[in-house]
Write a protein that holds these residues in place. Structure first.
Motif, PDB file in Angstrom:
ATOM      1  N   ALA A  33     -15.901 -38.093 -14.412  1.00  0.00           N
ATOM      2  CA  ALA A  33     -14.536 -38.419 -14.005  1.00  0.00           C
ATOM      3  C   ALA A  33     -13.567 -37.270 -14.281  1.00  0.00           C
ATOM      4  O   ALA A  33     -12.658 -37.006 -13.489  1.00  0.00           O
ATOM      5  CB  ALA A  33     -14.066 -39.693 -14.697  1.00  0.00           C
ATOM      6  N   LYS A  34     -13.750 -36.567 -15.395  1.00  0.00           N
ATOM      7  CA  LYS A  34     -12.850 -35.449 -15.716  1.00  0.00           C
ATOM      8  C   LYS A  34     -12.998 -34.332 -14.693  1.00  0.00           C
ATOM      9  O   LYS A  34     -12.018 -33.726 -14.276  1.00  0.00           O
ATOM     10  CB  LYS A  34     -13.130 -34.932 -17.127  1.00  0.00           C
ATOM     11  N   PHE A  35     -14.237 -34.054 -14.293  1.00  0.00           N
ATOM     12  CA  PHE A  35     -14.479 -33.036 -13.261  1.00  0.00           C
ATOM     13  C   PHE A  35     -13.806 -33.453 -11.959  1.00  0.00           C
ATOM     14  O   PHE A  35     -13.122 -32.662 -11.313  1.00  0.00           O
ATOM     15  CB  PHE A  35     -15.983 -32.834 -13.060  1.00  0.00           C
ATOM     16  N   LEU A  36     -13.989 -34.718 -11.595  1.00  0.00           N
ATOM     17  CA  LEU A  36     -13.389 -35.215 -10.356  1.00  0.00           C
ATOM     18  C   LEU A  36     -11.865 -35.157 -10.415  1.00  0.00           C
ATOM     19  O   LEU A  36     -11.217 -34.813  -9.426  1.00  0.00           O
ATOM     20  CB  LEU A  36     -13.874 -36.638 -10.070  1.00  0.00           C
ATOM     21  N   ASN A  37     -11.291 -35.460 -11.575  1.00  0.00           N
ATOM     22  CA  ASN A  37      -9.836 -35.375 -11.732  1.00  0.00           C
ATOM     23  C   ASN A  37      -9.354 -33.933 -11.607  1.00  0.00           C
ATOM     24  O   ASN A  37      -8.316 -33.670 -10.995  1.00  0.00           O
ATOM     25  CB  ASN A  37      -9.400 -35.955 -13.079  1.00  0.00           C
ATOM     26  N   ARG A  38     -10.100 -33.004 -12.202  1.00  0.00           N
ATOM     27  CA  ARG A  38      -9.707 -31.591 -12.092  1.00  0.00           C
ATOM     28  C   ARG A  38      -9.784 -31.131 -10.645  1.00  0.00           C
ATOM     29  O   ARG A  38      -8.929 -30.380 -10.175  1.00  0.00           O
ATOM     30  CB  ARG A  38     -10.572 -30.720 -13.006  1.00  0.00           C
ATOM     31  N   MET A  39     -10.799 -31.591  -9.923  1.00  0.00           N
ATOM     32  CA  MET A  39     -10.900 -31.247  -8.499  1.00  0.00           C
ATOM     33  C   MET A  39      -9.720 -31.849  -7.728  1.00  0.00           C
ATOM     34  O   MET A  39      -9.152 -31.197  -6.863  1.00  0.00           O
ATOM     35  CB  MET A  39     -12.223 -31.762  -7.917  1.00  0.00           C
ATOM     36  N   ALA A  40      -9.377 -33.083  -8.068  1.00  0.00           N
ATOM     37  CA  ALA A  40      -8.264 -33.749  -7.381  1.00  0.00           C
ATOM     38  C   ALA A  40      -6.938 -33.058  -7.678  1.00  0.00           C
ATOM     39  O   ALA A  40      -6.023 -33.096  -6.853  1.00  0.00           O
ATOM     40  CB  ALA A  40      -8.208 -35.218  -7.794  1.00  0.00           C
ATOM     41  N   ASN A  41      -6.837 -32.441  -8.846  1.00  0.00           N
ATOM     42  CA  ASN A  41      -5.599 -31.764  -9.245  1.00  0.00           C
ATOM     43  C   ASN A  41      -5.610 -30.270  -8.918  1.00  0.00           C
ATOM     44  O   ASN A  41      -4.798 -29.516  -9.447  1.00  0.00           O
ATOM     45  CB  ASN A  41      -5.358 -31.968 -10.738  1.00  0.00           C
TER      46      ASN A  41
END
Length: 111
Positions: A33-41
């Motif tokens: 989830a943290k990786f996905l959040n960083r990608m989203a941001n």
């Protein structure tokens, strides 16, 4: 001596080897989830880095194309090299931020 029990499980990471070099392996967990959040941001982080490096004059780099070896103005070359280094740092900073570790060292080496 105590018996060693090995436990193997899928931690979600994908190992990606670059070329034929077993020392150049990057690890990502596409379900983290943290990786996905960083990608989203990505847009937010890229804007932060643009702001940080807003004083970088991109025209200095294009001046390298017009630099004559006989030109006594070697300061142009120094300025352009400094700008290129700043841009390189900015791009690597963004990539490393997304992946959560210094992935650029593995991908690009120490250069």
């Amino acid at each position: 001596m105590a018996e060693i029990i090995k436990l193997n499980y899928d931690d979600g990471y994908k190992n990606i080897q670059l070329g034929d070099d077993p020392n150049r392996v990057i690890r990502i967990n596409p379900t983290d989830a943290k990786f996905l959040n960083r990608m989203a941001n990505f847009d937010i982080k890229s804007e932060e880095i643009k702001e940080k490096y807003k004083d970088v004059d991109l025209n200095k780099i294009t001046e390298l194309q017009n630099l004559n070896e006989e030109d006594p103005e070697f300061d142009k070359l120094k300025d352009a090299a400094a700008v290129a280094d700043q841009l390189d740092c900015a791009v690597k900073e963004l990539i490393n931020e997304i992946f959560g570790y210094d992935i650029c060292k593995t991908v690009f080496g120490d250069k």
